[in-house]
Design a protein around this motif. Structure first.
Motif, PDB file in Angstrom:
ATOM      1  N   VAL A 196      30.224  45.167   6.962  1.00  0.00           N
ATOM      2  CA  VAL A 196      29.235  45.723   7.763  1.00  0.00           C
ATOM      3  C   VAL A 196      28.373  44.486   8.137  1.00  0.00           C
ATOM      4  N   THR A 197      28.169  44.414   9.369  1.00  0.00           N
ATOM      5  CA  THR A 197      27.236  43.375  10.067  1.00  0.00           C
ATOM      6  C   THR A 197      25.700  43.866  10.055  1.00  0.00           C
ATOM      7  N   LEU A 198      24.654  43.022   9.864  1.00  0.00           N
ATOM      8  CA  LEU A 198      23.203  43.376  10.027  1.00  0.00           C
ATOM      9  C   LEU A 198      22.647  42.243  10.810  1.00  0.00           C
ATOM     10  N   THR A 199      22.401  42.454  12.226  1.00  0.00           N
ATOM     11  CA  THR A 199      21.931  41.424  12.990  1.00  0.00           C
ATOM     12  C   THR A 199      20.223  41.382  13.218  1.00  0.00           C
ATOM     13  N   THR A 200      19.788  40.619  13.441  1.00  0.00           N
ATOM     14  CA  THR A 200      18.439  40.261  13.816  1.00  0.00           C
ATOM     15  C   THR A 200      17.791  41.124  14.946  1.00  0.00           C
ATOM     16  N   ALA A 201      18.931  41.643  15.755  1.00  0.00           N
ATOM     17  CA  ALA A 201      18.674  42.524  16.807  1.00  0.00           C
ATOM     18  C   ALA A 201      18.488  43.991  16.425  1.00  0.00           C
ATOM     19  N   ASP A 202      18.341  44.241  14.963  1.00  0.00           N
ATOM     20  CA  ASP A 202      18.440  45.594  14.417  1.00  0.00           C
ATOM     21  C   ASP A 202      19.765  46.253  14.727  1.00  0.00           C
ATOM     22  N   GLU A 203      20.851  45.860  14.917  1.00  0.00           N
ATOM     23  CA  GLU A 203      22.164  46.295  14.891  1.00  0.00           C
ATOM     24  C   GLU A 203      22.960  46.307  13.571  1.00  0.00           C
ATOM     25  N   ALA A 204      23.523  47.527  13.318  1.00  0.00           N
ATOM     26  CA  ALA A 204      24.533  47.495  12.112  1.00  0.00           C
ATOM     27  C   ALA A 204      25.701  47.961  12.640  1.00  0.00           C
ATOM     28  N   ALA A 205      26.844  47.348  12.209  1.00  0.00           N
ATOM     29  CA  ALA A 205      28.116  47.928  12.822  1.00  0.00           C
ATOM     30  C   ALA A 205      29.307  47.554  11.631  1.00  0.00           C
ATOM     31  N   TYR A 206      30.178  48.532  11.455  1.00  0.00           N
ATOM     32  CA  TYR A 206      31.668  48.023  10.698  1.00  0.00           C
ATOM     33  C   TYR A 206      32.172  46.974  11.369  1.00  0.00           C
ATOM     34  N   VAL A 207      32.907  46.155  10.550  1.00  0.00           N
ATOM     35  CA  VAL A 207      33.573  44.996  11.101  1.00  0.00           C
ATOM     36  C   VAL A 207      35.026  45.145  10.612  1.00  0.00           C
ATOM     37  N   PRO A 208      36.030  45.069  11.146  1.00  0.00           N
ATOM     38  CA  PRO A 208      37.350  45.197  10.300  1.00  0.00           C
ATOM     39  C   PRO A 208      37.721  43.406   9.906  1.00  0.00           C
ATOM     40  N   PHE A 209      38.254  43.140   8.968  1.00  0.00           N
ATOM     41  CA  PHE A 209      38.936  41.995   8.547  1.00  0.00           C
ATOM     42  C   PHE A 209      39.993  41.861   7.645  1.00  0.00           C
ATOM     43  N   THR A 210      40.582  40.882   7.595  1.00  0.00           N
ATOM     44  CA  THR A 210      41.890  40.932   6.828  1.00  0.00           C
ATOM     45  C   THR A 210      41.569  40.120   5.462  1.00  0.00           C
ATOM     46  N   VAL A 211      41.624  40.707   4.298  1.00  0.00           N
ATOM     47  CA  VAL A 211      41.392  40.406   3.105  1.00  0.00           C
ATOM     48  C   VAL A 211      42.534  39.153   2.703  1.00  0.00           C
ATOM     49  N   GLY A 212      41.760  38.083   2.250  1.00  0.00           N
ATOM     50  CA  GLY A 212      42.538  36.904   1.775  1.00  0.00           C
ATOM     51  C   GLY A 212      42.405  35.962   3.144  1.00  0.00           C
ATOM     52  N   ASN A 213      41.897  36.218   4.139  1.00  0.00           N
ATOM     53  CA  ASN A 213      41.811  35.417   5.473  1.00  0.00           C
ATOM     54  C   ASN A 213      40.447  35.701   6.279  1.00  0.00           C
ATOM     55  N   SER A 214      39.199  35.944   5.272  1.00  0.00           N
ATOM     56  CA  SER A 214      37.966  36.136   6.109  1.00  0.00           C
ATOM     57  C   SER A 214      36.927  35.101   6.324  1.00  0.00           C
ATOM     58  N   TYR A 215      37.352  33.936   5.866  1.00  0.00           N
ATOM     59  CA  TYR A 215      36.221  32.766   6.055  1.00  0.00           C
ATOM     60  C   TYR A 215      35.744  32.848   7.401  1.00  0.00           C
ATOM     61  N   ARG A 216      36.662  32.737   8.348  1.00  0.00           N
ATOM     62  CA  ARG A 216      36.445  32.512   9.899  1.00  0.00           C
ATOM     63  C   ARG A 216      35.474  33.739  10.312  1.00  0.00           C
ATOM     64  N   LEU A 217      35.860  35.057   9.923  1.00  0.00           N
ATOM     65  CA  LEU A 217      34.837  35.960  10.335  1.00  0.00           C
ATOM     66  C   LEU A 217      33.690  36.018   9.736  1.00  0.00           C
ATOM     67  N   LEU A 218      33.513  35.648   8.396  1.00  0.00           N
ATOM     68  CA  LEU A 218      32.311  35.567   7.772  1.00  0.00           C
ATOM     69  C   LEU A 218      31.422  34.619   8.522  1.00  0.00           C
ATOM     70  N   SER A 219      31.965  33.274   8.818  1.00  0.00           N
ATOM     71  CA  SER A 219      31.135  32.369   9.409  1.00  0.00           C
ATOM     72  C   SER A 219      30.806  32.494  10.849  1.00  0.00           C
ATOM     73  N   ASP A 220      31.954  33.034  11.488  1.00  0.00           N
ATOM     74  CA  ASP A 220      31.446  33.611  12.950  1.00  0.00           C
ATOM     75  C   ASP A 220      30.239  34.519  12.778  1.00  0.00           C
ATOM     76  N   ALA A 221      30.270  35.550  12.062  1.00  0.00           N
ATOM     77  CA  ALA A 221      29.086  36.463  11.631  1.00  0.00           C
ATOM     78  C   ALA A 221      27.900  35.846  11.630  1.00  0.00           C
TER      79      ALA A 221
END
Length: 124
Positions: A9-34
């Motif tokens: 789940v992402t929580l942004t400073t623009a008051d948005e919350a959303a589910y985000v799919p990611f692949t377990v074991g390969n999540s670093y890039r998604l976390l960093s981008d988020a």
């Protein structure tokens, strides 16, 4: 090691919350981008990890009131503030691997969001 799809789940400073799919074991890039940069893990209640921008305060990212609310729920009111967008995941305590949020964790997140003033609504 099995790699399967999971959700965060992402929580942004623009008051948005959303589910985000990611692949377990390969999540670093998604976390960093988020979070827009280098990641730092903050452990929350219920086995939830909140990933923040490690340099969020130093580079003057915007205040994230919703993420701060989750932080205060774990560490106490006014204990610190969270700057910038964040992403929430589960954590496998056995091996430290980042995993998707389970149903109980998602229910807790939704319950907490309903308690925060002006909090975003979690959308698919």
């Amino acid at each position: 090691m099995t790699h399967h799809n999971a959700f965060a789940v992402t929580l942004t400073t623009a008051d948005e919350a959303a589910y985000v799919p990611f692949t377990v074991g390969n999540s670093y890039r998604l976390l960093s981008d988020a979070v827009g940069g280098m990641i730092e893990c903050v452990h929350l209640k219920n086995g939830i990890d909140m990933w923040v921008n490690e340099e969020g305060k130093m580079i003057d990212l915007p205040y994230n009131p919703t993420a701060t609310g989750f932080y205060w729920t774990t560490y106490g009111l006014m204990s610190d503030v969270i700057m910038g967008d964040v992403i929430l995941t589960g954590s496998n305590v056995d091996d430290g691997e980042t995993v998707g949020l389970n149903e109980g964790q998602i229910a807790w997140l939704n319950q907490m969001l309903s308690c925060f003033a002006d909090a975003p609504v979690l959308t698919a």
